[in-house]
Design a protein around this motif. Structure first.
Motif, PDB file in Angstrom:
ATOM      1  N   ILE A   1       0.835  -1.201   0.000  1.00 43.89           N
ATOM      2  CA  ILE A   1       0.000   0.000   0.000  1.00 43.89           C
ATOM      3  C   ILE A   1       0.866   1.245   0.000  1.00 43.89           C
ATOM      4  N   ASP A   2       1.939   1.222   0.782  1.00 49.12           N
ATOM      5  CA  ASP A   2       2.856   2.362   0.818  1.00 49.12           C
ATOM      6  C   ASP A   2       3.494   2.596  -0.553  1.00 49.12           C
TER       7      ASP A   2
ATOM      8  N   GLU B   1      -2.267  -9.594  -6.480  1.00 48.58           N
ATOM      9  CA  GLU B   1      -1.718  -8.502  -5.678  1.00 48.58           C
ATOM     10  C   GLU B   1      -2.839  -7.690  -5.019  1.00 48.58           C
ATOM     11  N   TRP B   2      -3.894  -7.462  -5.766  1.00 46.31           N
ATOM     12  CA  TRP B   2      -5.001  -6.699  -5.189  1.00 46.31           C
ATOM     13  C   TRP B   2      -5.657  -7.458  -4.039  1.00 46.31           C
ATOM     14  N   ALA B   3      -5.776  -8.778  -4.156  1.00 46.97           N
ATOM     15  CA  ALA B   3      -6.353  -9.571  -3.066  1.00 46.97           C
ATOM     16  C   ALA B   3      -5.463  -9.508  -1.825  1.00 46.97           C
ATOM     17  N   LEU B   4      -4.152  -9.535  -2.022  1.00 50.21           N
ATOM     18  CA  LEU B   4      -3.233  -9.437  -0.883  1.00 50.21           C
ATOM     19  C   LEU B   4      -3.334  -8.069  -0.205  1.00 50.21           C
ATOM     20  N   ILE B   5      -3.491  -7.037  -1.013  1.00 50.35           N
ATOM     21  CA  ILE B   5      -3.622  -5.690  -0.444  1.00 50.35           C
ATOM     22  C   ILE B   5      -4.932  -5.556   0.318  1.00 50.35           C
ATOM     23  N   GLU B   6      -6.013  -6.053  -0.273  1.00 49.81           N
ATOM     24  CA  GLU B   6      -7.323  -5.923   0.380  1.00 49.81           C
ATOM     25  C   GLU B   6      -7.369  -6.636   1.724  1.00 49.81           C
ATOM     26  N   THR B   7      -6.639  -7.723   1.856  1.00 51.61           N
ATOM     27  CA  THR B   7      -6.698  -8.515   3.090  1.00 51.61           C
ATOM     28  C   THR B   7      -5.589  -8.152   4.077  1.00 51.61           C
ATOM     29  N   THR B   8      -4.898  -7.051   3.848  1.00 48.75           N
ATOM     30  CA  THR B   8      -3.857  -6.621   4.793  1.00 48.75           C
ATOM     31  C   THR B   8      -4.492  -6.260   6.131  1.00 48.75           C
ATOM     32  N   LYS B   9      -3.894  -6.771   7.233  1.00 53.22           N
ATOM     33  CA  LYS B   9      -4.451  -6.548   8.577  1.00 53.22           C
ATOM     34  C   LYS B   9      -3.388  -5.923   9.493  1.00 53.22           C
ATOM     35  N   ASP B  10      -3.876  -5.337  10.549  1.00 56.89           N
ATOM     36  CA  ASP B  10      -2.957  -4.796  11.548  1.00 56.89           C
ATOM     37  C   ASP B  10      -2.569  -5.890  12.539  1.00 56.89           C
TER      38      ASP B  10
ATOM     39  N   GLU C   1      -3.669  -6.601  15.323  1.00 52.67           N
ATOM     40  CA  GLU C   1      -4.811  -7.185  16.037  1.00 52.67           C
ATOM     41  C   GLU C   1      -5.757  -7.937  15.096  1.00 52.67           C
ATOM     42  N   GLY C   2      -5.337  -8.134  13.875  1.00 49.27           N
ATOM     43  CA  GLY C   2      -6.150  -8.905  12.933  1.00 49.27           C
ATOM     44  C   GLY C   2      -7.273  -8.136  12.289  1.00 49.27           C
ATOM     45  N   ARG C   3      -7.236  -6.834  12.389  1.00 50.50           N
ATOM     46  CA  ARG C   3      -8.287  -6.017  11.773  1.00 50.50           C
ATOM     47  C   ARG C   3      -7.824  -5.556  10.398  1.00 50.50           C
ATOM     48  N   TYR C   4      -8.776  -5.560   9.439  1.00 47.40           N
ATOM     49  CA  TYR C   4      -8.438  -5.067   8.106  1.00 47.40           C
ATOM     50  C   TYR C   4      -8.030  -3.597   8.208  1.00 47.40           C
ATOM     51  N   ILE C   5      -6.975  -3.260   7.499  1.00 53.46           N
ATOM     52  CA  ILE C   5      -6.453  -1.909   7.579  1.00 53.46           C
ATOM     53  C   ILE C   5      -7.396  -0.902   6.927  1.00 53.46           C
ATOM     54  N   PHE C   6      -7.883  -1.237   5.744  1.00 53.44           N
ATOM     55  CA  PHE C   6      -8.782  -0.288   5.077  1.00 53.44           C
ATOM     56  C   PHE C   6      -9.982  -0.973   4.431  1.00 53.44           C
ATOM     57  N   ALA C   7      -9.884  -2.249   4.149  1.00 51.13           N
ATOM     58  CA  ALA C   7     -10.961  -2.932   3.421  1.00 51.13           C
ATOM     59  C   ALA C   7     -12.119  -3.271   4.353  1.00 51.13           C
ATOM     60  N   ASN C   8     -13.310  -3.278   3.795  1.00 56.95           N
ATOM     61  CA  ASN C   8     -14.508  -3.668   4.524  1.00 56.95           C
ATOM     62  C   ASN C   8     -15.182  -4.793   3.746  1.00 56.95           C
ATOM     63  N   PRO C   9     -15.155  -6.022   4.283  1.00 55.74           N
ATOM     64  CA  PRO C   9     -15.740  -7.148   3.541  1.00 55.74           C
ATOM     65  C   PRO C   9     -17.198  -6.930   3.158  1.00 55.74           C
ATOM     66  N   LEU C  10     -17.903  -6.102   3.901  1.00 54.35           N
ATOM     67  CA  LEU C  10     -19.314  -5.855   3.616  1.00 54.35           C
ATOM     68  C   LEU C  10     -19.524  -4.623   2.753  1.00 54.35           C
ATOM     69  N   GLY C  11     -18.447  -3.953   2.390  1.00 58.75           N
ATOM     70  CA  GLY C  11     -18.578  -2.729   1.605  1.00 58.75           C
ATOM     71  C   GLY C  11     -19.088  -2.996   0.203  1.00 58.75           C
TER      72      GLY C  11
END
Length: 432
Positions: free
Chosen positions: A303-304, A329-338, A340-350
Motif C-alpha cells: 500500500i505504501d 496482488e489486489w487480493a493481498l492488499i485488500e486482506t492486509t491486517k494490523d 490485532e487482525g483487523r483489516y487496515i482499510f478494506a470492509n468485507p461488507l462494503g
C-alpha cells in the motif's frame, strides 16, 4: 295408343333371381358363422340385381317412349326388382354394421389383453388388484405379507422407459471470461484514417524570472517533435458448416460472443504490453517511467509503495487518476491486517468498487503478478477507434462454397497514442 310388351323370358329370369335364401342367411347367421363370406354373397346378389334393375329400367324407358305408357306387367316387374334391390341393400347395411361392431369388440379385447405376457401369464393388474386377488390375502389372519408385482409399470426400457423425455436446455455453458477495464482508464476518440499524427512537447526550458525595468527579459525554450500512432487491425476467424449454423439457432450468437471476447482479450494485452513493433500497439507499460523509489522509506508495504508511485507521477506534473494491479496482488492488499487482525482499510461488507488512495483499481491478470502501473491515464494516452468490432460471415473463402462451409470473421481497428510517458509509472512489489 300402341303398347310394347316386355319379353316374358326376361321377366321370368328376373323373378328367379329373388335372393330369398341369402336374406334368410342374414337373419339366421348374423350372430355367427362366416360373416365376411356372407357379406360377399349378399354383395354379389345386390350387384346382379342392381344390374338387372338398371337394364329393366332402360327397357321400360324405351317402351314408354314408343308406346306412351308402361304395361301393367312391366310396371309390376320393375316394382318387384326395386323391392328386391332395397331388401338386399338393407341386408348389406346390417352386415356391414355387424362387422364394424365385431371390429370394435376385437379392438377392445386386444387393448384389454395388451398387458398379457407372451408366456400366457395374467393380464396386467394394478397394485390394488394384485393384493386383493393374492392367495395369501384371502387366507391371511395375522403377521406380515410380502408381495412381488411382476408386471408393474416402471421406468425400465422393457416398460415405460421409452416414454421419458429429458429436458433440453438451449443455453450453451461456456468457459469463464475476464472483465476488461484498462480501456476505461484512457481517453477515447475516433478516427477515419489509418494514421494519427500529433505534436508532442520534447523540451521545456522555462526561464521566467523577476526583471528590472528596461532590462532584457530571460528567454525560455520549448521544443516540439512530431509523433504518430498507426491504426492496427486485430482479427481472427473460425470455420463452421452451413448446416450447423442453420440447424442450431443459438450457435451463431455463441460464436459471435466468443470471437468478440477474443478481440477484447487481445486488445487488453496490447494496450498494456504491446511493444509498438510491426502491427503491435505501443503499450502503456512499455512506455511508462520506471518507479525509482526515491521517496520510499524502508519497511514500506504494498500500500505504501503504490502511494509513493502516485507521488512520483504527481511530482512529474501528472497527478495519478488510477492504478492497474494483478488480481492476486489486489487480493493481498485488500486482506492486509494490523497486529490485532483487523483489516487496515478494506470492509468485507462494503459495496463500493475497488478503490485505493481514492483512486480506482483495475485488477487484471493481463499485468504480471508483482507488478503495478499507476499514473494519469487520461492525459497519458488516447485510444482512437477506427472500426468497432465487426462480425462477418462469408462462403466465398477458398473452397467453402463447394464444401458448404462458412467463415466467421471478427475484427476491429484502433490506434493507441502514448502522448505523455512521464504520466505513467511502472514498478514492482518485489522489494516492498
Amino acid at each position: 295408343m300402341k303398347k310394347s310388351l316386355m319379353p316374358l323370358a326376361s321377366l321370368a329370369a328376373l323373378m328367379a333371381a329373388q335372393p330369398v335364401a341369402v336374406i334368410g342367411s342374414v337373419r339366421a347367421d348374423a350372430g355367427g358363422g362366416d360373416v365376411a363370406q356372407l357379406m360377399k354373397d349378399v354383395k354379389a346378389q345386390l350387384d346382379r340385381v342392381t344390374g338387372e334393375t338398371n337394364k329393366t329400367a332402360e327397357n321400360a324407358l324405351k317402351e314408354a317412349q314408343k308406346a306412351g305408357a308402361l304395361t301393367a306387367e312391366t310396371k309390376t316387374s320393375v316394382d318387384q326388382l326395386l323391392n328386391q334391390q332395397g331388401v338386399l341393400q338393407t341386408a348389406f347395411d346390417k352386415l356391414e354394421k355387424h362387422i364394424e361392431g365385431m371390429d370394435a369388440n376385437h379392438l377392445e379385447l386386444e387393448q384389454r389383453l395388451g398387458g398379457k405376457r407372451g408366456d400366457g401369464g395374467d393380464l396386467r393388474q394394478t397394485l390394488g388388484m394384485a393384493i386383493a386377488q393374492h392367495d395369501g390375502v384371502k387366507g391371511f389372519t395375522k403377521g406380515s405379507l410380502t408381495f412381488t408385482v411382476s408386471n408393474a409399470i416402471t421406468t425400465g426400457s422393457a416398460s415405460a422407459g421409452a416414454l421419458k423425455v429429458p429436458q433440453r436446455e438451449t443455453e450453451i455453458v461456456g468457459l469463464p471470461r475476464r472483465q476488461f477495464f484498462v480501456r476505461d482508464l484512457l481517453s477515447r476518440n475516433t478516427t477515419d484514417t489509418d494514421l494519427i499524427q500529433y505534436a508532442r512537447l520534447k523540451t521545456r526550458d522555462l526561464k521566467a524570472a523577476p526583471v528590472e525595468e528596461t532590462t532584457i527579459k530571460p528567454m525560455s525554450n520549448l521544443e516540439y517533435e512530431e509523433a504518430d500512432a498507426k491504426v492496427v487491425t486485430l482479427a481472427h476467424w473460425i470455420p463452421v458448416s452451413r448446416q450447423a449454423m442453420d440447424d442450431i439457432p443459438q450457435l451463431q450468437g455463441e460464436i459471435d460472443n466468443e470471437l468478440v471476447y477474443g478481440l477484447d482479450l487481445t486488445e487488453e494485452n496490447q494496450i498494456l504490453s504491446g511493444d509498438g513493433e510491426g502491427q503491435n500497439l505501443p503499450g502503456l507499460i512499455t512506455n511508462a517511467t520506471a518507479y525509482s523509489a526515491a521517496y520510499e522509506p524502508e519497511g514500506s508495504t504494498r500500500i505504501d509503495r503504490l502511494r509513493f508511485a502516485m507521488l512520483e507521477a504527481s511530482l512529474a506534473g501528472y497527478p495519478a487518476d488510477g492504478m492497474v494491479l494483478n488480481e492476486i496482488e489486489w487480493a493481498l492488499i485488500e486482506t492486509t491486517k494490523d497486529n490485532e487482525g483487523r483489516y487496515i482499510f478494506a470492509n468485507p461488507l462494503g459495496l463500493a468498487g475497488p478503490v485505493l488512495w481514492s483512486r480506482p483499481i483495475v485488477a487484471t491478470p493481463q499485468i504480471a503478478q508483482g507488478d503495478f502501473l499507476t499514473g494519469a491515464f487520461r492525459v497519458a494516452a488516447t485510444i482512437y477507434d477506427r472500426m468497432d468490432t465487426e462480425i462477418a460471415i462469408s462462403s466465398e473463402d477458398r473452397d467453402n462454397f463447394v464444401k458448404n462451409m462458412l467463415t466467421v470473421r471478427a475484427e476491429k481497428r484502433l490506434a493507441l497514442a502514448i502522448k505523455r510517458r512521464a504520466a505513467l509509472v511502472h514498478g514492482s512489489f518485489a522489494v516492498a
